[in-house]
Design an enzyme around this catalytic site. Structure first.
Site, PDB file in Angstrom:
ATOM      1  N   GLY A 121     -10.384 -22.013 -10.088  1.00  0.00           N
ATOM      2  CA  GLY A 121     -11.514 -21.176 -10.432  1.00  0.00           C
ATOM      3  C   GLY A 121     -11.604 -19.601  -9.767  1.00  0.00           C
ATOM      4  O   GLY A 121     -11.064 -19.474  -8.834  1.00  0.00           O
ATOM      5  N   THR A 132     -19.283 -24.818 -16.635  1.00  0.00           N
ATOM      6  CA  THR A 132     -19.920 -23.579 -16.533  1.00  0.00           C
ATOM      7  C   THR A 132     -19.835 -22.992 -17.777  1.00  0.00           C
ATOM      8  O   THR A 132     -20.206 -21.815 -17.999  1.00  0.00           O
ATOM      9  CB  THR A 132     -19.092 -22.658 -15.454  1.00  0.00           C
ATOM     10  OG1 THR A 132     -17.930 -22.377 -15.983  1.00  0.00           O
ATOM     11  CG2 THR A 132     -19.217 -22.905 -14.159  1.00  0.00           C
ATOM     12  N   TYR A 135     -27.419 -26.163 -19.021  1.00  0.00           N
ATOM     13  CA  TYR A 135     -26.403 -25.879 -17.879  1.00  0.00           C
ATOM     14  C   TYR A 135     -27.356 -25.658 -16.873  1.00  0.00           C
ATOM     15  O   TYR A 135     -27.146 -26.138 -15.714  1.00  0.00           O
ATOM     16  CB  TYR A 135     -25.475 -24.615 -18.181  1.00  0.00           C
ATOM     17  CG  TYR A 135     -25.258 -23.959 -16.978  1.00  0.00           C
ATOM     18  CD1 TYR A 135     -24.094 -24.657 -16.178  1.00  0.00           C
ATOM     19  CD2 TYR A 135     -25.474 -22.641 -16.688  1.00  0.00           C
ATOM     20  CE1 TYR A 135     -23.509 -23.911 -15.213  1.00  0.00           C
ATOM     21  CE2 TYR A 135     -24.883 -21.981 -15.529  1.00  0.00           C
ATOM     22  CZ  TYR A 135     -23.868 -22.642 -14.809  1.00  0.00           C
ATOM     23  OH  TYR A 135     -23.554 -22.210 -13.735  1.00  0.00           O
ATOM     24  N   ALA A 187     -17.289 -26.663 -11.033  1.00  0.00           N
ATOM     25  CA  ALA A 187     -18.652 -26.942 -12.129  1.00  0.00           C
ATOM     26  C   ALA A 187     -18.180 -27.000 -13.446  1.00  0.00           C
ATOM     27  O   ALA A 187     -17.407 -26.393 -13.890  1.00  0.00           O
ATOM     28  CB  ALA A 187     -19.585 -26.029 -11.547  1.00  0.00           C
TER      29      ALA A 187
END
Length: 285
Positions: A10, A62, A125, A60
């Site tokens: 990422g 996202t 989220y 994560a």
């Protein structure tokens, strides 16, 4: 020191790995093929086998809008996996950095949120990241919670890339002008995270590039620096309804960084200039 970096494919994880390489610090950059965060046992086994001195947990879920429909998957990754990683760190005596978000706040008003500000997420989220923070803190004393916002880096999609792509086919763009926050260059954030993980100054921190802007102001600066002729027209967020509600105010106070002796990140205009140069060096602009 030996460090495990999750989510190294990422934007942030990629630059954390680059910074650790630069510092000649031993690390392993984990991706999904190493272990799936949804599989708690696999994640725990990997941490135990690698036995790092620290974990920088960048991985994560996202996708803010998709999270509204994929609540269980989002929470398994952002809450349950974070707890597993923290417990794994406690077992082997390692420290941990959990990267969180401005979305833990409701974004009401115009003040800068302190690190101990009331958390009141507006979407799934944000709630998952808030609960992930508590899962880590409840499992491990030797932890850092680092909230950031509006992230951009070379290894992924972001607002800058989106604006540049849209500029190829549009002379006028309508961009939200009543959501305010701070863009954050992953290169700069990675430096801070690597400084932090070498310390024992555990706690909650806010880390973004200095300065604030609206998305519309951000877009105008992108086109100014790239010398692309595009008119940006500001629009209220209500003109662009999304599945997940976003906070209007993402101002984060960085006082805790100063109190701990960490260096605040450079101004976002400077960060954007360096990022655009990085894009140019790769032939992306």
């Amino acid at each position: 020191m030996k460090i495990l970096v999750t989510g190294c494919s990422g934007q942030l994880g990629f630059d954390v790995c680059r910074e650790l390489t630069k510092r000649r610090i031993d690390y392993y950059g984990a991706v999904r093929k190493d272990f799936d965060l949804i599989d708690g046992k696999a994640a725990a086994a990997f941490v135990a086998a690698y036995a790092p001195d620290a974990v920088i947990h960048c991985a994560a879920y996202t996708d803010v809008d998709s999270a509204e429909d994929e609540v269980n998957v989002c929470r398994k990754i952002n809450v349950d996996a974070a707890r597993v990683m923290a417990r794994g760190c406690k077992t082997i005596g390692a420290k941990m950095i959990y990267v969180s978000t401005d979305y833990v706040f409701d974004g009401i008003g115009g003040e800068f949120y302190p690190v101990n500000g009331l958390k009141a997420p507006l979407n799934v989220y944000g709630q998952s990241k808030s609960d992930g923070e508590e899962a880590v803190r409840g499992s491990l004393n030797e932890c850092f919670i680092v909230r950031t916002s509006w992230v951009f880096g070379i290894n992924g999609n972001n607002f800058v890339r989106t604006m540049l792509r849209l500029a190829e086919s549009h002379d006028v763009l309508k961009v939200v002008d009543d959501q305010v926050g701070s863009p954050t260059y992953t290169v700069d954030l990675a430096v801070l995270l690597c400084d932090m993980v070498m310390s024992d100054k555990y706690g909650i921190y806010h880390a973004t590039n200095e300065g604030i802007c609206s998305w519309a102001e951000y877009a105008r600066e992108i086109f100014r620096q790239t010398k692309i002729s595009v008119q940006v027209i500001g629009q209220p967020a209500v003109s662009y309804p999304t599945k997940a509600k976003r906070p209007l105010n993402s101002r984060l106070s960085k006082k805790s960084l100063e109190d701990a002796g960490f260096t605040r990140l450079p101004d976002w205009h400077d960060a954007l200039q360096r990022y655009i140069q990085e894009l140019r060096d790769k032939g992306s602009v």
